[in-house]
Enzyme design. Sequence first.
Site, short mmCIF file in Angstrom:
data_model
loop_
_atom_site.label_atom_id
_atom_site.label_comp_id
_atom_site.label_asym_id
_atom_site.label_seq_id
_atom_site.Cartn_x
_atom_site.Cartn_y
_atom_site.Cartn_z
CE LYS A 88 54.36 62.19 69.52
NZ LYS A 88 54.19 61.60 70.87
C1 E4P Z 1 51.05 61.73 72.20
O1 E4P Z 1 51.55 61.60 71.12
C2 E4P Z 1 51.79 61.91 73.44
O2 E4P Z 1 52.82 60.98 73.54
C3 E4P Z 1 50.98 61.78 74.66
O3 E4P Z 1 49.63 61.70 74.47
C4 E4P Z 1 51.46 62.72 75.71
O4 E4P Z 1 50.70 62.71 76.83
P1 E4P Z 1 50.91 61.86 78.12
O5 E4P Z 1 52.22 61.17 78.05
O6 E4P Z 1 50.82 62.86 79.22
O7 E4P Z 1 49.76 60.91 78.12
#
Ligand code: E4P
Length: 220
Positions: A88
């Site tokens: 990522k």
């Molecule tokens: C997606 O890859 C993220 O990790 C995720 O959806 C971030 O959002 P959240 O942790 O607020 O749900």
Amino acid sequence: MKFFLDSARPDEIRYAMDFLGIAGVTTNPRHVQAAGKPFLTTLGEIARLVEGSPLTVSVEVNPHHEQAEAMAAEGEKLAALSPNFVIKLPATEAGFKAIGLLKGRGVRANLTLVFSAVQALQAMRLGAFYVSPFIGWKEANGEPTLQLVEEIVAIRDQYGFATEIIVAAVRNGRQIVEAAVAGADIVTAGLAVYQEALDHPYTRDGLRKFQQFWDQTPYE
Ligand code: E4P
């Protein structure tokens, strides 16, 4: 339409593999912190869980990196831990550049923290494996989200980009359905979101009624 689990907790991931039929896992620094162990320990546990499976695990590089090369170097190191890992990268100038650097080293990238269609377009142009629009965060700021997903899907289809669209930070079943109707490839959400979304009071009521009839009927 694939379901990914948004979590870094091995117990949740194992459960979701058994009961939800997930096709992947997305982690982020918040999830890794919540898992309660050092970053590499948690990644190692997740790597062992998915070993030999086709599940991808999206793993975020240090969010303090400001240079593309630093992101790519760490991404390459993390990707070497497991063939399931996808790296990522943030939707910043350096993050966009790092997509190409990683691609040249045979590493797949998931462009994260995407909040606009043009960010997604750039990620797709540069060959990101996944692009992750964060709809829950937009919604929390009172912004519409469906149009964003529809535009990203339309752009992907229009140009035939190979990038898969992960609708991320999904908070409820309605958003899962909207992502599916819009043509997104994947949603990622926490375990509780899936559990609440798949539960329905009519189903529970109906089951109770059927149990009563069942109990009043001889089996043979
Ligand atoms: C997606 O890859 C993220 O990790 C995720 O959806 C971030 O959002 P959240 O942790 O607020 O749900």
